[in-house]
Design a protein around this motif. Structure first.
Motif, PDB file in Angstrom:
ATOM      1  N   GLU A  85     -10.987  11.197   6.497  1.00  0.00           N
ATOM      2  CA  GLU A  85      -9.727  10.455   6.552  1.00  0.00           C
ATOM      3  C   GLU A  85      -8.623  11.318   7.165  1.00  0.00           C
ATOM      4  O   GLU A  85      -7.883  10.887   8.051  1.00  0.00           O
ATOM      5  CB  GLU A  85      -9.344  10.103   5.117  1.00  0.00           C
ATOM      6  CG  GLU A  85      -8.816   8.727   4.895  1.00  0.00           C
ATOM      7  CD  GLU A  85      -8.606   8.485   3.409  1.00  0.00           C
ATOM      8  OE1 GLU A  85      -7.589   8.984   2.858  1.00  0.00           O
ATOM      9  OE2 GLU A  85      -9.450   7.816   2.802  1.00  0.00           O
ATOM     10  N   ASN A 418       8.158   9.043   7.987  1.00  0.00           N
ATOM     11  CA  ASN A 418       7.293   7.972   8.501  1.00  0.00           C
ATOM     12  C   ASN A 418       7.268   7.919  10.025  1.00  0.00           C
ATOM     13  O   ASN A 418       6.811   6.921  10.599  1.00  0.00           O
ATOM     14  CB  ASN A 418       7.738   6.619   7.946  1.00  0.00           C
ATOM     15  CG  ASN A 418       9.125   6.218   8.441  1.00  0.00           C
ATOM     16  OD1 ASN A 418       9.914   7.078   8.856  1.00  0.00           O
ATOM     17  ND2 ASN A 418       9.430   4.926   8.386  1.00  0.00           N
ATOM     18  N   TYR A 450       5.807   1.849   5.676  1.00  0.00           N
ATOM     19  CA  TYR A 450       6.283   2.833   4.714  1.00  0.00           C
ATOM     20  C   TYR A 450       7.798   2.781   4.586  1.00  0.00           C
ATOM     21  O   TYR A 450       8.517   2.510   5.552  1.00  0.00           O
ATOM     22  CB  TYR A 450       5.817   4.229   5.121  1.00  0.00           C
ATOM     23  CG  TYR A 450       4.323   4.291   5.290  1.00  0.00           C
ATOM     24  CD1 TYR A 450       3.491   4.438   4.185  1.00  0.00           C
ATOM     25  CD2 TYR A 450       3.747   4.125   6.543  1.00  0.00           C
ATOM     26  CE1 TYR A 450       2.118   4.445   4.328  1.00  0.00           C
ATOM     27  CE2 TYR A 450       2.369   4.133   6.695  1.00  0.00           C
ATOM     28  CZ  TYR A 450       1.557   4.288   5.587  1.00  0.00           C
ATOM     29  OH  TYR A 450       0.199   4.279   5.722  1.00  0.00           O
ATOM     30  N   HIS A 472       4.447   3.505   0.275  1.00  0.00           N
ATOM     31  CA  HIS A 472       3.983   2.321   0.989  1.00  0.00           C
ATOM     32  C   HIS A 472       4.835   1.123   0.583  1.00  0.00           C
ATOM     33  O   HIS A 472       5.306   1.039  -0.555  1.00  0.00           O
ATOM     34  CB  HIS A 472       2.507   2.064   0.659  1.00  0.00           C
ATOM     35  CG  HIS A 472       1.841   1.130   1.618  1.00  0.00           C
ATOM     36  ND1 HIS A 472       1.962  -0.239   1.512  1.00  0.00           N
ATOM     37  CD2 HIS A 472       1.054   1.360   2.705  1.00  0.00           C
ATOM     38  CE1 HIS A 472       1.276  -0.816   2.492  1.00  0.00           C
ATOM     39  NE2 HIS A 472       0.720   0.142   3.234  1.00  0.00           N
ATOM     40  N   THR A 475       3.777  -0.525  -2.646  1.00  0.00           N
ATOM     41  CA  THR A 475       3.768   0.215  -3.909  1.00  0.00           C
ATOM     42  C   THR A 475       4.854  -0.321  -4.826  1.00  0.00           C
ATOM     43  O   THR A 475       6.036  -0.331  -4.459  1.00  0.00           O
ATOM     44  CB  THR A 475       3.991   1.714  -3.662  1.00  0.00           C
ATOM     45  OG1 THR A 475       2.931   2.222  -2.858  1.00  0.00           O
ATOM     46  CG2 THR A 475       4.029   2.485  -4.975  1.00  0.00           C
ATOM     47  N   PHE A 504      -0.602  10.845   3.628  1.00  0.00           N
ATOM     48  CA  PHE A 504      -0.867   9.408   3.540  1.00  0.00           C
ATOM     49  C   PHE A 504      -2.180   9.104   2.819  1.00  0.00           C
ATOM     50  O   PHE A 504      -2.400   7.964   2.408  1.00  0.00           O
ATOM     51  CB  PHE A 504      -0.820   8.773   4.928  1.00  0.00           C
ATOM     52  CG  PHE A 504       0.572   8.795   5.498  1.00  0.00           C
ATOM     53  CD1 PHE A 504       1.520   7.873   5.094  1.00  0.00           C
ATOM     54  CD2 PHE A 504       0.956   9.792   6.380  1.00  0.00           C
ATOM     55  CE1 PHE A 504       2.820   7.923   5.573  1.00  0.00           C
ATOM     56  CE2 PHE A 504       2.247   9.858   6.868  1.00  0.00           C
ATOM     57  CZ  PHE A 504       3.188   8.917   6.457  1.00  0.00           C
ATOM     58  N   SER A 505      -3.021  10.106   2.635  1.00  0.00           N
ATOM     59  CA  SER A 505      -4.209   9.894   1.801  1.00  0.00           C
ATOM     60  C   SER A 505      -3.827   9.682   0.343  1.00  0.00           C
ATOM     61  O   SER A 505      -4.588   9.087  -0.421  1.00  0.00           O
ATOM     62  CB  SER A 505      -5.179  11.075   1.931  1.00  0.00           C
ATOM     63  OG  SER A 505      -5.829  11.035   3.184  1.00  0.00           O
ATOM     64  N   ASP A 508      -1.241   6.025   0.643  1.00  0.00           N
ATOM     65  CA  ASP A 508      -1.991   4.779   0.816  1.00  0.00           C
ATOM     66  C   ASP A 508      -2.796   4.412  -0.423  1.00  0.00           C
ATOM     67  O   ASP A 508      -3.322   3.296  -0.504  1.00  0.00           O
ATOM     68  CB  ASP A 508      -2.920   4.881   2.031  1.00  0.00           C
ATOM     69  CG  ASP A 508      -2.153   4.880   3.347  1.00  0.00           C
ATOM     70  OD1 ASP A 508      -0.959   4.544   3.330  1.00  0.00           O
ATOM     71  OD2 ASP A 508      -2.746   5.225   4.382  1.00  0.00           O
ATOM     72  N   ARG A 509      -2.896   5.323  -1.380  1.00  0.00           N
ATOM     73  CA  ARG A 509      -3.563   5.028  -2.655  1.00  0.00           C
ATOM     74  C   ARG A 509      -2.546   4.807  -3.775  1.00  0.00           C
ATOM     75  O   ARG A 509      -2.880   4.927  -4.942  1.00  0.00           O
ATOM     76  CB  ARG A 509      -4.534   6.160  -3.008  1.00  0.00           C
ATOM     77  CG  ARG A 509      -5.772   6.178  -2.116  1.00  0.00           C
ATOM     78  CD  ARG A 509      -6.695   7.350  -2.454  1.00  0.00           C
ATOM     79  NE  ARG A 509      -7.960   7.237  -1.763  1.00  0.00           N
ATOM     80  CZ  ARG A 509      -8.196   7.646  -0.519  1.00  0.00           C
ATOM     81  NH1 ARG A 509      -7.203   8.223   0.160  1.00  0.00           N
ATOM     82  NH2 ARG A 509      -9.374   7.484   0.040  1.00  0.00           N
TER      83      ARG A 509
END
Length: 735
Positions: A85, A418, A450, A472, A475, A504-505, A508-509
């Motif tokens: 990723e 961003n 974002y 995000h 979120t 962003f790993s 994005d979660r």
């Protein structure tokens, strides 16, 4: 695949470091250190050759590594997914915007799967007709010459890191500095660009800092003393044996480091001596490199100045005469002493001057106000100023002045949390900007997905602490999101609101990513720094806690769902807030953490101790400094309480934060903490302060950190099919 922490198998009991108490009296206080034995008596030799580490110490560090590997083994598939990723957001083949110098363009590129940079050049003739906004060819410009192939140089070396890479003024030679251990002791090499033959016997034990004379026949460089401090400046006629180098300047004060540089015009070689609060500069005309250096102005404690030249005058940026946030002065080149200084840019409280460059027709300065940077340009003919700024809530700016002096083009780089890096060429006369390159994020990154915000948290004393955050758009801001809270707060270093593709790993979660611009940096001026050092250092930690509490109060996260993350002095910040407010944190990352501050600052044989007394205080001789540092030092203040999951990272070859600081801290935490949460120590046995080398190898460490954090919040995945890993640690094994 299942959620990471559900019925997850755990490795056996962690290793236990044997207690071997050593006590000493300081200022009427008895200090007992149970783990002082983890400092190898011959640490300097081990830093350069880790195989020389004492067997008992190596065994303990390896046992900790084995325990960490066993704990992380069920996440191995997930970690590889994270690596993929992270890598997908990096352009495999990439090229910088070419920088003109005389008849050449110089640039750096990466090949597909390449770990290290390739330094290149191409003739301007035949390439000047390319449209300025045309994308750079992935394989470089027409008639490219490779000056230094980092991938080829790294082949067969266990560790590889480059310091300076400088071509000579006549464009015939390339000097470069190479670190093969991670210890930041560099060997200098010089090659003929056309033949690729080395024309200079290698020069060992340097800082990696070097400069050329105007005639390309003399090298200036700095070397390390036995305590790994940059203390001497040398010059060497090209081709001569290193031992024939002539000493140009030797610094007598162990608290001052030296370095070499040049003015933008290349007219002067600059010899800097400095600590964290005071500086002094000498100059040598580059056309007569064997002259004796001339002093600009003698050092005055607490005063700094940096030097440029405009042909007739030296131009200085300085905090002398009460100019706390700096002003600019000029002084005749022939008579540069302080009595001749004339102010040309007044001091404005709250507007911090950061940097300055003198071009032939324009003066450029970087400054920061309201925690946001801007570039101010002065037309030397008209005297008119104008500024380059952006409208985003939070962003980063940097100047890339290049090699040329007589030019109206200024290159700068803009980014935001961003917004990937954008490289602009700016015409200082017409005020037109040309976008030359936007950093590619190949995985389909969309900035519109974002939200970036600049908040302010109220500190305990009423100070308004800036916070930069990104999340995000999907979120929820209802207190349910975990938040990685990054901080540093030392040495006046400001945390830029810049782009990072890696984070962003987490984002994005469902993570919020926040940066706390705490006191100790210079985000809000020099006073912001002064109020986060020495006796005021505790403000750094209370600011960080205030930011965490503000993020909870405003619904960006919740107590127990924040993750403090910091490296080096930022790792000290992590250690301090873990002791002070363990209830706020759901996990913690301490990267090469400076956690044994009190012992380190009392040991003047360590590389950074005397230079850092102006930053932290001298607890060896000053009882007030002793008490202040003892009050917050993470190692001294470990206590019997519950701590969150913690991952600490160290390096045996690290000359800045020695490996035994995190090792001792983890050992003491194990002995005192009352929880059963994971406590992991990963020590790189052949790397230093910068961690693993290579742009893709470094992702392995990032993936380990992110997997650990995501695991703490049930957002990781593990597979029972993954190998559990070797478990050489017998229950209750003591080292």
């Amino acid at each position: 695949m299942t959620d990471a922490r559900i019925d997850r198998p755990r490795p056996s009991q962690p290793p236990v470091a044997r207690r071997r108490p050593v006590s000493e009296q300081r200022h009427g206080v008895t200090l007992v250190d149970d783990y002082a034995w983890l400092r190898d008596e011959h640490w300097r030799e081990a830093m350069h050759d880790p195989s020389l580490l004492h067997a008992d110490i190596a065994a303990y560090l390896q046992a900790e590594n084995d325990y960490t590997d066993a704990h992380m083994a069920p996440l191995s598939s997930f970690r590889q997914r994270l690596v993929a990723e992270l890598r997908a957001r990096i352009a495999e083949r990439d090229t910088s915007v070419p920088t003109p110098d005389g008849d050449w363009y110089y640039y750096v590129r990466f090949r597909e799967a390449g770990q290290h940079p390739i330094f290149c050049r191409a003739p301007r003739a035949g390439n000047d007709d390319r449209p300025a906004d045309a994308p750079m060819p992935e394989d470089g410009l027409d008639n490219e010459q490779i000056l230094l192939d980092g991938d080829a140089e790294a082949r067969g070396r266990a560790y590889f890191s480059l310091g300076a890479v400088n071509h000579s003024r006549d464009h015939r030679l390339l000097a470069f500095a190479l670190d093969e251990r991670g210890s930041e002791a560099f060997t200098l090499h010089v090659r003929d660009i056309e033949t690729q033959r080395e024309v200079q016997p290698p020069i060992p034990n340097t800082t990696g800092n070097l400069m050329w004379s105007a005639d390309s026949a003399t090298l200036f460089f700095t070397t390390l003393d036995d305590n790994h401090r940059p203390c001497k400046v040398w010059r060497l006629a090209l081709g001569d044996a290193p031992e024939s180098a002539e000493l140009v300047y030797a610094e007598a004060d162990p608290g001052f480091f030296v370095s070499v540089d040049t003015t933008q015009s290349d007219r002067f070689i600059l010899i800097h001596a400095h600590d964290h609060a005071t500086s002094e500069t000498r100059v040598i005309d580059s056309a007569t490199p064997w002259d004796a250096p001339r002093l600009i102005a003698e050092r005055v404690e607490g005063q700094e100045y940096s030097v440029e030249d405009d042909g007739e005058y030296f131009v200085l940026m300085t905090n002398a005469d009460g100019a706390e946030d700096f002003k600019m002065v000029r002084t005749p080149i022939a008579t540069p002493a302080r009595e001749h200084w004339q102010t040309i840019v007044e001091h404005v409280p709250g507007r911090l001057l950061l940097d300055h460059v003198e071009f032939a027709g324009f003066r450029v300065r970087m400054e920061r106000a309201d925690a946001l940077p801007r570039i101010v340009i002065t037309d030397k003919t008209s005297g008119e100023d104008h500024a380059i700024r952006f409208d985003a809530e939070a962003y980063s700016l940097g100047i890339a002045p290049g090699y040329e002096h007589d030019t109206s083009t200024l290159r700068f780089i803009y980014s935001a949390p961003n917004t990937p890096d954008e490289t602009y060429d700016y015409d200082m006369a017409t005020r037109e900007r040309q976008l030359r390159k936007r950093r590619a994020v190949p995985s389909g990154f969309d900035p519109r997905a974002y939200v970036v915000r600049r908040l302010h948290a109220t500190a305990a004393d009423g100070a308004q602490v800036p916070v930069t955050l990104i999340h995000h758009v999907d979120t929820p801001i209802d207190g349910s999101a975990p938040c990685l809270l990054h901080g540093y707060g030392a040495y006046g270093i400001s945390e830029a609101a810049a782009f990072s593709s890696s984070r962003f790993s987490l984002i994005d979660r469902g993570f919020v990513h926040a940066t706390a611009h705490v006191r100790g940096g210079k985000e809000c001026g020099y006073r912001w720094y002064a109020n986060g050092k020495l006796v005021h250092k505790p403000n750094t930690f209370s600011d960080f806690i205030a930011v965490a509490e503000h993020l909870v109060a405003t619904g960006y996260s919740a107590a127990g769902r924040l993750v403090p993350h910091g490296g080096s002095a930022g790792g000290m910040l992590v250690g301090a807030v873990l002791n002070q407010r363990p209830d706020l944190w759901g996990a913690a990352i301490a990267d090469v953490p400076f956690v044994d501050v009190l012992n380190t600052m009392m040991d003047d044989s360590l590389p950074l101790t005397p230079p850092e007394w102006p930053e932290w205080g001298n607890p060896r001789d000053d009882v007030a400094a002793f008490e202040t540092i003892r009050s917050y030092c993470p190692y001294q203040n470990v206590q019997a309480q519950a701590y969150p999951p913690i991952l600490a990272i160290a390096g045996v070859s690290d000359p800045r934060v020695t490996y035994w600081e995190p090792a001792k801290w983890v050992a003491k935490l194990r002995a005192h903490k009352t929880d059963s949460n994971p406590l992991l120590l990963k020590t790189h046995m052949a790397a230093g302060h910068g961690g693993l080398p290579g742009r893709f190898t470094a992702l392995e460490e990032t993936a380990m950190i992110y997997a650990f954090v995501l695991d703490a919040f049930n957002k990781a995945q593990y597979s029972q099919d993954d190998e559990a890993g070797p478990d050489p640690i017998r229950a209750n094994e003591v080292y």
